[in-house]
Write a protein that holds these residues in place. Sequence first.
Motif, PDB file in Angstrom:
ATOM      1  N   SER A   1       0.836  -1.199   0.000  1.00 52.42           N
ATOM      2  CA  SER A   1       0.000   0.000   0.000  1.00 52.42           C
ATOM      3  C   SER A   1       0.870   1.247   0.000  1.00 52.42           C
ATOM      4  O   SER A   1       0.537   2.253  -0.615  1.00 52.42           O
ATOM      5  N   LYS A   2       1.984   1.182   0.711  1.00 58.34           N
ATOM      6  CA  LYS A   2       2.972   2.254   0.743  1.00 58.34           C
ATOM      7  C   LYS A   2       4.302   1.662   1.178  1.00 58.34           C
ATOM      8  O   LYS A   2       4.360   0.514   1.644  1.00 58.34           O
ATOM      9  N   ILE A   3       5.359   2.421   1.035  1.00 58.26           N
ATOM     10  CA  ILE A   3       6.682   1.923   1.431  1.00 58.26           C
ATOM     11  C   ILE A   3       6.913   2.300   2.885  1.00 58.26           C
ATOM     12  O   ILE A   3       7.100   3.481   3.223  1.00 58.26           O
ATOM     13  N   HIS A   4       6.833   1.308   3.780  1.00 57.81           N
ATOM     14  CA  HIS A   4       7.123   1.513   5.196  1.00 57.81           C
ATOM     15  C   HIS A   4       7.677   0.205   5.762  1.00 57.81           C
ATOM     16  O   HIS A   4       7.911  -0.765   5.018  1.00 57.81           O
ATOM     17  N   LYS A   5       7.929   0.169   7.046  1.00 55.33           N
ATOM     18  CA  LYS A   5       8.589  -0.985   7.656  1.00 55.33           C
ATOM     19  C   LYS A   5       7.813  -2.286   7.476  1.00 55.33           C
ATOM     20  O   LYS A   5       8.405  -3.328   7.183  1.00 55.33           O
ATOM     21  N   PRO A   6       6.477  -2.325   7.675  1.00 60.12           N
ATOM     22  CA  PRO A   6       5.767  -3.588   7.445  1.00 60.12           C
ATOM     23  C   PRO A   6       5.928  -4.109   6.021  1.00 60.12           C
ATOM     24  O   PRO A   6       6.077  -5.320   5.810  1.00 60.12           O
ATOM     25  N   THR A   7       5.940  -3.194   5.027  1.00 61.25           N
ATOM     26  CA  THR A   7       6.119  -3.637   3.644  1.00 61.25           C
ATOM     27  C   THR A   7       7.504  -4.231   3.440  1.00 61.25           C
ATOM     28  O   THR A   7       7.653  -5.295   2.812  1.00 61.25           O
ATOM     29  N   LEU A   8       8.529  -3.569   3.961  1.00 59.88           N
ATOM     30  CA  LEU A   8       9.894  -4.076   3.800  1.00 59.88           C
ATOM     31  C   LEU A   8      10.071  -5.417   4.506  1.00 59.88           C
ATOM     32  O   LEU A   8      10.792  -6.298   4.010  1.00 59.88           O
ATOM     33  N   ARG A   9       9.430  -5.591   5.672  1.00 55.33           N
ATOM     34  CA  ARG A   9       9.527  -6.888   6.350  1.00 55.33           C
ATOM     35  C   ARG A   9       8.863  -7.977   5.513  1.00 55.33           C
ATOM     36  O   ARG A   9       9.390  -9.086   5.388  1.00 55.33           O
ATOM     37  N   ALA A  10       7.686  -7.700   4.943  1.00 53.68           N
ATOM     38  CA  ALA A  10       7.003  -8.692   4.120  1.00 53.68           C
ATOM     39  C   ALA A  10       7.847  -9.068   2.907  1.00 53.68           C
ATOM     40  O   ALA A  10       7.928 -10.248   2.523  1.00 53.68           O
ATOM     41  N   LEU A  11       8.496  -8.068   2.292  1.00 52.74           N
ATOM     42  CA  LEU A  11       9.362  -8.358   1.149  1.00 52.74           C
ATOM     43  C   LEU A  11      10.544  -9.234   1.555  1.00 52.74           C
ATOM     44  O   LEU A  11      10.903 -10.192   0.856  1.00 52.74           O
ATOM     45  N   SER A  12      11.156  -8.907   2.697  1.00 53.46           N
ATOM     46  CA  SER A  12      12.306  -9.692   3.163  1.00 53.46           C
ATOM     47  C   SER A  12      11.897 -11.125   3.463  1.00 53.46           C
ATOM     48  O   SER A  12      12.620 -12.083   3.119  1.00 53.46           O
ATOM     49  N   TYR A  13      10.738 -11.294   4.110  1.00 61.21           N
ATOM     50  CA  TYR A  13      10.291 -12.649   4.447  1.00 61.21           C
ATOM     51  C   TYR A  13       9.970 -13.448   3.178  1.00 61.21           C
ATOM     52  O   TYR A  13      10.309 -14.627   3.067  1.00 61.21           O
ATOM     53  N   ALA A  14       9.320 -12.790   2.214  1.00 62.38           N
ATOM     54  CA  ALA A  14       8.997 -13.482   0.971  1.00 62.38           C
ATOM     55  C   ALA A  14      10.263 -13.913   0.231  1.00 62.38           C
ATOM     56  O   ALA A  14      10.336 -15.016  -0.321  1.00 62.38           O
ATOM     57  N   ARG A  15      11.282 -13.046   0.212  1.00 59.20           N
ATOM     58  CA  ARG A  15      12.547 -13.415  -0.441  1.00 59.20           C
ATOM     59  C   ARG A  15      13.212 -14.578   0.280  1.00 59.20           C
ATOM     60  O   ARG A  15      13.831 -15.444  -0.348  1.00 59.20           O
ATOM     61  N   ALA A  16      13.078 -14.611   1.636  1.00 56.87           N
ATOM     62  CA  ALA A  16      13.715 -15.694   2.400  1.00 56.87           C
ATOM     63  C   ALA A  16      13.105 -17.052   2.103  1.00 56.87           C
ATOM     64  O   ALA A  16      13.761 -18.087   2.297  1.00 56.87           O
ATOM     65  N   THR A  17      11.866 -17.093   1.635  1.00 61.39           N
ATOM     66  CA  THR A  17      11.229 -18.386   1.317  1.00 61.39           C
ATOM     67  C   THR A  17      11.662 -18.935  -0.035  1.00 61.39           C
ATOM     68  O   THR A  17      11.261 -20.038  -0.409  1.00 61.39           O
ATOM     69  N   ARG A  18      12.443 -18.157  -0.792  1.00 54.88           N
ATOM     70  CA  ARG A  18      12.990 -18.573  -2.090  1.00 54.88           C
ATOM     71  C   ARG A  18      11.902 -19.048  -3.053  1.00 54.88           C
ATOM     72  O   ARG A  18      11.905 -20.197  -3.508  1.00 54.88           O
ATOM     73  N   PRO A  19      10.943 -18.196  -3.376  1.00 53.69           N
ATOM     74  CA  PRO A  19       9.906 -18.591  -4.335  1.00 53.69           C
ATOM     75  C   PRO A  19      10.460 -18.638  -5.760  1.00 53.69           C
ATOM     76  O   PRO A  19      11.556 -18.121  -6.039  1.00 53.69           O
ATOM     77  N   SER A  20       9.696 -19.242  -6.665  1.00 50.77           N
ATOM     78  CA  SER A  20      10.113 -19.311  -8.068  1.00 50.77           C
ATOM     79  C   SER A  20      10.124 -17.918  -8.685  1.00 50.77           C
ATOM     80  O   SER A  20      11.040 -17.567  -9.437  1.00 50.77           O
ATOM     81  N   THR A  21       9.094 -17.157  -8.413  1.00 48.03           N
ATOM     82  CA  THR A  21       9.044 -15.765  -8.854  1.00 48.03           C
ATOM     83  C   THR A  21       8.537 -14.913  -7.706  1.00 48.03           C
ATOM     84  O   THR A  21       7.782 -15.386  -6.857  1.00 48.03           O
ATOM     85  N   LEU A  22       8.957 -13.659  -7.692  1.00 44.30           N
ATOM     86  CA  LEU A  22       8.545 -12.749  -6.622  1.00 44.30           C
ATOM     87  C   LEU A  22       8.267 -11.386  -7.226  1.00 44.30           C
ATOM     88  O   LEU A  22       9.076 -10.856  -8.000  1.00 44.30           O
ATOM     89  N   GLU A  23       7.138 -10.818  -6.880  1.00 44.73           N
ATOM     90  CA  GLU A  23       6.816  -9.477  -7.318  1.00 44.73           C
ATOM     91  C   GLU A  23       5.962  -8.791  -6.269  1.00 44.73           C
ATOM     92  O   GLU A  23       5.258  -9.436  -5.496  1.00 44.73           O
ATOM     93  N   ALA A  24       6.061  -7.474  -6.242  1.00 50.79           N
ATOM     94  CA  ALA A  24       5.217  -6.660  -5.378  1.00 50.79           C
ATOM     95  C   ALA A  24       4.056  -6.128  -6.212  1.00 50.79           C
ATOM     96  O   ALA A  24       4.230  -5.790  -7.393  1.00 50.79           O
ATOM     97  N   VAL A  25       2.876  -6.068  -5.599  1.00 49.47           N
ATOM     98  CA  VAL A  25       1.677  -5.649  -6.309  1.00 49.47           C
ATOM     99  C   VAL A  25       0.985  -4.565  -5.494  1.00 49.47           C
ATOM    100  O   VAL A  25       0.811  -4.707  -4.274  1.00 49.47           O
ATOM    101  N   THR A  26       0.603  -3.490  -6.162  1.00 52.55           N
ATOM    102  CA  THR A  26      -0.169  -2.427  -5.523  1.00 52.55           C
ATOM    103  C   THR A  26      -1.320  -2.046  -6.438  1.00 52.55           C
ATOM    104  O   THR A  26      -1.291  -2.320  -7.646  1.00 52.55           O
ATOM    105  N   VAL A  27      -2.339  -1.441  -5.865  1.00 57.46           N
ATOM    106  CA  VAL A  27      -3.528  -1.039  -6.618  1.00 57.46           C
ATOM    107  C   VAL A  27      -3.520   0.478  -6.746  1.00 57.46           C
ATOM    108  O   VAL A  27      -3.472   1.194  -5.730  1.00 57.46           O
ATOM    109  N   GLY A  28      -3.553   0.968  -7.986  1.00 58.83           N
ATOM    110  CA  GLY A  28      -3.516   2.407  -8.222  1.00 58.83           C
ATOM    111  C   GLY A  28      -4.893   3.016  -8.159  1.00 58.83           C
ATOM    112  O   GLY A  28      -5.583   3.094  -9.183  1.00 58.83           O
ATOM    113  N   VAL A  29      -5.304   3.443  -6.959  1.00 58.34           N
ATOM    114  CA  VAL A  29      -6.614   4.068  -6.799  1.00 58.34           C
ATOM    115  C   VAL A  29      -6.537   5.545  -7.175  1.00 58.34           C
ATOM    116  O   VAL A  29      -7.343   6.057  -7.957  1.00 58.34           O
ATOM    117  N   GLU A  30      -5.563   6.246  -6.599  1.00 61.40           N
ATOM    118  CA  GLU A  30      -5.342   7.661  -6.913  1.00 61.40           C
ATOM    119  C   GLU A  30      -4.102   7.766  -7.806  1.00 61.40           C
ATOM    120  O   GLU A  30      -3.036   7.243  -7.470  1.00 61.40           O
TER     121      GLU A  30
END
Length: 682
Positions: A521-550
């Motif tokens: 939703s925005k770049i802050h500590k919870p987002t960075l933690r989620a990204l770090s955890y997702a990278r640690a699981t070593r998925p086949s592909t990884l991407e961040a997704v946001t919804v452009g409302v404004e």
Amino acid sequence: MTDLVKRLFIGRALRSTQLHEQLLSKRIALPVFASDALSSVAYAPQEILVILSIAGLSFYHFAPWVAVGVVLVMLTVVASYRQNVHAYPSGGGDYEVATVNLGRNAGLTVASALMVDYVLTVAVSVANGVDYVGATIPYVAEHKPLVAIVIVVLLTLVNLRGIRESGAAFAIPTYAFMISVIGLVAWGGFRLLVLGDELRAPTADYQIVAEQTNLTSLAAAFLILRAFSSGCAALTGVEAISNGVPAFRKPKSKNAATTLLMMGLIAVTMFVGIITLGLASGVKVADPATAAHDVLIDGRPAGPDYYQQPIIAQVADAVFGSGSLFFIVIAAVTALILFLAANTAFNGFPVLGSILAQDRFLPRQLHTRGDRLAFSNGIVILAAGACLLLWGFDADVSRLLNLYIVGVFVSFTLSQIGMVRHWTRHLRTETDPKTRAQMRRSRVINFFGGVMTGVVLVVVLLTKFTHGAWIVCVAMPVLFLTMKGIHRHYENVAAELAVSEDLQVDESMLPARNHAVVLVSKIHKPTLRALSYARATRPSTLEAVTVGVEGEEARALQEEWERRGIPVPLKMLDSPYREITRPILEYVKSLRRRSPRDVVTVYIPEYVVGRWWEHLLHNQSALRLKGRLLFQPGVMVTSVPWQLHSSDRLKGRPEPFAPGAVRRPRHETVAGGMARDQDAKA
């Protein structure tokens, strides 16, 4: 705080190994399981006279014959259920007997009837007790439903403390009632038969205007049968002992059968004594709804202020005198026993609910024992049902009594028919002559009991159907179909999840790849933690997704993402209608369509807050999205928590205990910790 309140009212939790300490001796089991049947002498004799008074006082001479019929049925049912507790000591009672011998549908019919009757037992008993108290305390009479509900809540709390504690709490009042009423009957009989005294009830000189005159033979017979069906309320609660056999100490069946016999003999003695003394002392009672103009005092209607004393109070007045110490004691213990009569249902309903839950006909939570080793969920559901009835029927005993005893006689009849089939089946294989003779005798007893209770059931349905019993006849099928639906659901789930013995793991069925999607939703500590955890699981592909409302916020987020050099591609989903959930769902579905064998893992950053109102301000979009994603096949949802400072206040708080959780006392915990320390040093 909630755990402290729970410990205060319910008590410290008991270990599962302490269950044997909750078993009951015959001395405690009698008041626990027999309070309903014993308390019925407070209203069953009166109901006989009330119905007969419709045709005038001349019909009172039928009362002894009606009472004889009720006593005959009671003794037959007691003798029949003594066979039940020996043959089926597991605690299933009528439900188990009917299921094993007559089939599942018959068992569910019995269960539906008993559960409805248990709820009515609580409502009728408490409402009747409130009537007794309301006669002397105007506030209680003016707020009957509220007072009755408060009494049900108090009974619920006592029963949540465990069957042994509730039995000990209720034993003294129940024994006081038995001793008082038997003493009343004995002294009244002595005055009548030995001293030759004349007993005069307060209403002995009153007259009652007959509502129905010049009755035909058929109408008179119907009225007498209606009085008989009302008097059969004295049989309610007899089945509770057969449902509660597991609560007895060993030998369970023998102790239960002895308690059942004691209850039957005491109840018959009190029932016969009260109605005999009532007739001998000239007790007059009428329908409370019409008593104001049907009761004549010195030839004039009693009027709207007339209060009709219950039959026990009138008999006590005739035997001991109004205002005497014994009169006050009997009035007090009678009101108390009517409240405590509900305790029979509080012991029978939860056990039956537990057995039905074990058989997958009710939610599994009903099979779980609470902190005090009682079936807490069943106790709470019973109390809630009784409170609804008391509120809906304005705690009116006359209206509630018309719903009463239909269910219990359905269970009586099917249970006795089932026992006849039980003995017949066992006689085919039994070869010992002595045992065969005992089985034949038991079969005769159960056959006679089935015929008697079947006749009473027909009479009850014919005489009470239009007066309110139709409600029970509707409630039972609804409950029956509900239990069938619950069972069908559990069976379907079990079949869907079952793993066959010869099932081999097919490597081709394993997911080929794991696509990881981190919601931003925005770049802050919870987002960075989620990204770090997702990278640690070593998925086949990884991407961040946001919804452009404004549009401006979306462009600002994209620019900051690139400026910070975050090593995960950011995908912007367009949302022209300012929705968040739908674009993400559509995107996840598109990933699944492109690669059906792949799985998609969605990582959702969430705030962890410490105050209840903060939950209303955060995580609402995440909750909605999770609720929708859980229904998507091949999609895994992972919450990545971020603890805010407000959650620090809860870090040192002990975990709240769930029902049935086992806790050790503090001294035991300390001792255990010291022992572990010594072992570690060694």
